[in-house]
Design an enzyme around this catalytic site. Structure first.
Site, short mmCIF file in Angstrom:
data_model
loop_
_atom_site.label_atom_id
_atom_site.label_comp_id
_atom_site.label_asym_id
_atom_site.label_seq_id
_atom_site.Cartn_x
_atom_site.Cartn_y
_atom_site.Cartn_z
N HIS A 253 -1.70 2.53 -0.59
CA HIS A 253 -1.33 0.92 0.00
C HIS A 253 -0.79 1.05 1.52
CE1 HIS A 253 0.93 -2.74 0.53
NE2 HIS A 253 0.58 -3.26 -0.66
N ASP B 262 5.13 6.86 -4.51
CA ASP B 262 5.33 5.50 -4.46
C ASP B 262 4.75 4.98 -5.89
OD1 ASP B 262 4.19 2.77 -4.15
OD2 ASP B 262 3.19 3.08 -2.62
N GLN C 191 3.13 0.63 -8.47
CA GLN C 191 2.33 0.35 -9.37
C GLN C 191 2.48 0.98 -10.74
OE1 GLN C 191 -0.06 -2.14 -9.50
NE2 GLN C 191 0.56 -2.63 -7.30
N LYS D 276 7.12 -6.33 -9.55
CA LYS D 276 6.23 -5.94 -10.29
C LYS D 276 6.65 -5.49 -11.79
CE LYS D 276 3.75 -4.02 -6.05
NZ LYS D 276 2.94 -5.17 -6.08
N CYS E 62 -4.55 -4.73 0.71
CA CYS E 62 -3.71 -3.87 1.59
C CYS E 62 -3.87 -2.45 1.25
CB CYS E 62 -2.17 -4.12 1.43
SG CYS E 62 -1.46 -5.71 1.84
#
Lengths: 107, 391
Positions: free
Chosen positions: B102, B180, B183, B206, B347
Site C-alpha cells: 500500500h 504492515d 489487512q 479494519k 492506494c
C-alpha cells in the site's frame, strides 16, 4: 468540494468528490444531500435526442457519453458518476453536473 | 450495526463495520467518564487512564506481546511514519520492501531515500505471482539492510506474504523488520512473541474498531533505536529550556491527549474477535475467499488480478470487467443490488500498474459478518454486469 444549490425550487447542498484516478484521466462523483427523485427515462431520451450515445436507459440508471467522450452514470437519487475528465478539474465536473442534473449553484 | 440493513457490505478491506457493542463502549466512556487519560488526579481522570491501560492489555493479549510494546497511533499509516521518521538513518543504509505494498508502506521509504540517501529495493512477485521469502535472500546477502518493511497481505489481491519466514531471515541477516498488518491483523491469529518482528502496525477500523485509531508494536529490545516522532505533552520526565528527558516507552511515543473513546473502541473490537476466536475468523475468511475467488474466476468477461490461491484464497480480491470501468461497475453494484465494493487503484498504484490496469479495478472484501448468501448475491450481480446486463 460542496456548494449550496437550488433544484426545482428546493434548497440543497451538492458535493463533488474526485475519485481515484491515474494519468490523464480524472473521475468524479457528484451527489446531492438528499434524493432528487429523478425520472430517468425522459432524461435519457433527452440525451439521445441531443445526439449523445446512451449506453443504457431505464428507470434505475442511465449511462451515456457526451461527444467529447466523457462518460456519465446517473441514478434517480441524483448521484452522478463522471468519468474521463482531466485530473484536477473538479470545477469542470461541477459544470457538467449542473448541466445534466439541472441544478443552480447559489453560493 | 447498519442503519441501512439491506446493504451488502463487501468493502471491509477498506474499513470494517462497527458493532453496536463497540459504539456502546465508546459512548459509555463519553457518558460516564469523559476526562483525559494520564492527566489528572481526580477519579474520572483515573478511570480514563485505567481505560487506556486496560485497552493496552487487551491489545497485548490479542497480539501476544507485552503491554509496554503497544503504542496507540492514529492508524497504520501513522505507525509506519513514526518508524520511518524515528529511526536513525545513514546514507548507504538499505531498506527492502515489496511491490505488494500500500502507498502507506511505500511513500515514506521513497521520501526517506530522497532525503537521506538510504537505498530502497523493491522485491517483485515471482513468476507465479507470489512474494516469497527466497526473494529476500539475495538482497539481504548484499548487506547493509537496516529495515525490511513488508505487508503481510496485499490490500489489492489479498495474497498473503510469508512474513514469519521473511522476519526470521531478515533478523538473521541483522536487519530490522516492520510488518504492515493492516489487512492481515483482523483476519488471522498473531503471536508476536513467536514471529518477533521489530515493528508491527495495524488499524482499528479494519478490525471492528472505530476510525482514527491504530497500533504500533515496537519490540522492547529495540525501543532505544526508535526516537519519539511527535513531541509534546505526556512524554517527558523533565524539561528545561535547554533539554528534556523522555518517559520510558510506550508513553514517550504517545504525545498529546489520548483518544480515549477510540482506544476503548479499538479494544472492544479486538475483544469481540477474541470471543469469536481468531482461528474461526481465519477459517471463515478462507471459506468466503474460496467461494469468492472460484466464482469470480469462473465468470466470463471478468479477470481476477494476481495468482489463484485456491483453497487458501483470502476473502479479498480485485478484478476488472471487459468493457466496464471500475468506478461505473462499483456504482452499479450499489445502484442495483445495494452491494458496497471498492473501485480505483486502492492506494497501490505500482502493483495495479504491474498488473496492467492503471485505470483501476473493483475490489471485493468480506469479513466476519458476511455469509455465503451475500457472496452468492455478489457473484450473481457480477455475472449480470459481465454480460452487459445492468438489471
Amino acid at each position: 468540494m460542496k456548494a449550496a444549490a437550488r433544484f426545482r425550487g428546493m434548497a440543497l447542498t451538492v458535493y463533488a468528490l474526485e475519485l481515484c484516478f491515474y494519468g490523464e484521466r480524472g473521475d468524479y462523483e457528484v451527489f446531492p444531500d438528499r434524493e432528487l427523485g429523478l425520472d430517468l427515462v425522459p432524461l435519457g431520451k433527452g440525451f439521445a435526442d441531443r445526439g449523445w450515445a446512451v449506453d443504457e436507459s431505464g428507470p434505475e440508471v442511465i449511462m451515456f457519453q457526451d461527444p467529447e467522450g466523457t462518460e456519465y452514470t446517473l441514478y434517480p437519487d441524483g448521484r452522478l458518476i463522471i468519468e474521463g475528465l482531466k485530473p484536477g478539474s473538479p470545477a469542470q465536473a461541477w459544470t457538467q453536473a449542473q448541466g445534466i442534473l439541472g441544478f443552480e449553484v447559489v453560493a | 450495526m447498519l442503519a441501512e440493513s439491506s446493504l451488502v457490505y463487501l468493502d471491509s478491506a477498506a474499513t470494517s463495520l462497527t458493532p453496536d457493542r463497540v459504539v456502546e463502549a465508546m459512548s459509555l466512556y463519553y457518558g460516564t467518564v469523559g476526562a483525559a487519560a494520564g492527566r489528572g488526579i481526580y477519579r474520572a481522570a483515573a478511570r480514563a487512564t485505567a481505560a487506556v491501560e486496560d485497552a493496552r492489555e487487551v491489545v497485548a493479549s490479542f497480539f501476544r506481546c507485552r503491554a509496554d510494546e503497544v503504542i496507540f497511533t492514529h492508524n497504520t499509516t501513522d505507525g509506519i511514519n513514526l518508524v520511518a521518521w524515528g529511526m536513525d538513518w545513514r546514507a548507504g543504509d538499505r531498506i527492502l520492501t515489496t511491490l505488494f505494498e500500500h502507498h502507506a508502506n511505500l511513500l515514506p521509504w521513497i521520501r526517506l531515500r530522497d532525503k537521506t540517501g538510504v537505498e530502497l529495493e523493491i522485491i517483485k512477485p515471482d513468476k507465479n505471482g507470489f512474494i516469497t521469502a527466497d526473494a529476500f535472500e539475495g538482497p539481504l546477502a548484499r548487506g547493509n539492510v537496516k529495515l525490511v518493511a513488508v505487508t503481510a497481505r496485499s490490500n489489492v489481491t489479498g495474497v498473503d506474504v510469508p512474513v514469519g519466514e521473511i522476519t526470521a531471515r531478515a533478523r538473521a541477516a541483522g536487519a530490522m523488520v516492520l510488518i504492515d498488518a493492516a489487512q492481515a491483523a483482523p483476519h488471522v491469529p498473531w503471536d508476536l512473541s513467536v514471529v518477533k518482528p521489530d515493528f508491527f502496525v495495524m488499524s482499528a477500523h479494519k478490525a471492528l474498531g472505530p476510525k482514527g485509531g491504530g497500533i504500533l508494536f515496537v519490540r522492547r529490545e529495540i525501543q532505544d533505536r526508535l526516537s519519539p516522532g511527535r513531541l509534546g505533552g505526556g512524554i517527558v520526565n523533565d524539561v528545561d529550556l535547554e533539554t528534556y528527558a523522555f518517559c520510558p516507552p510506550p508513553a514517550c511515543y504517545e504525545a498529546g491527549t489520548y483518544d480515549v473513546a477510540g482506544i476503548v473502541g479499538l479494544a472492544e473490537g479486538l475483544k469481540i474477535l477474541m470471543e469469536i476466536g481468531m482461528g474461526e475468523v481465519a477459517r471463515h475468511d478462507r471459506a468466503l475467499g474460496r467461494r469468492l475467488n472460484a466464482g469470480l474466476r469462473a465468470t466470463g468477461g471478468v479477470t481476477v488480478l494476481g495468482p489463484d490461491c485456491g483453497g487458501d484464497a483470502p476473502a479479498t480480491c480485485s478484478f476488472v470487467f471487459e468493457g466496464l470501468k471500475a468506478h461505473r461497475a462499483a456504482s452499479l453494484y450499489d445502484g442495483f443490488a445495494g452491494i458496497a465494493v471498492r473501485s480505483g487503484h486502492h492506494c497501490a498504484l505500482p502493483l495495479i500498474k504491474h498488473y496492467g490496469y492503471p485505470e483501476g479495478t473493483v475490489r471485493v472484501s468480506a469479513y466476519v459478518y458476511n455469509d455465503d448468501a451475500e457472496v452468492d448475491r455478489f457473484l450473481e450481480i457480477t455475472a449480470d454486469l459481465a454480460k452487459g446486463r445492468s438489471t
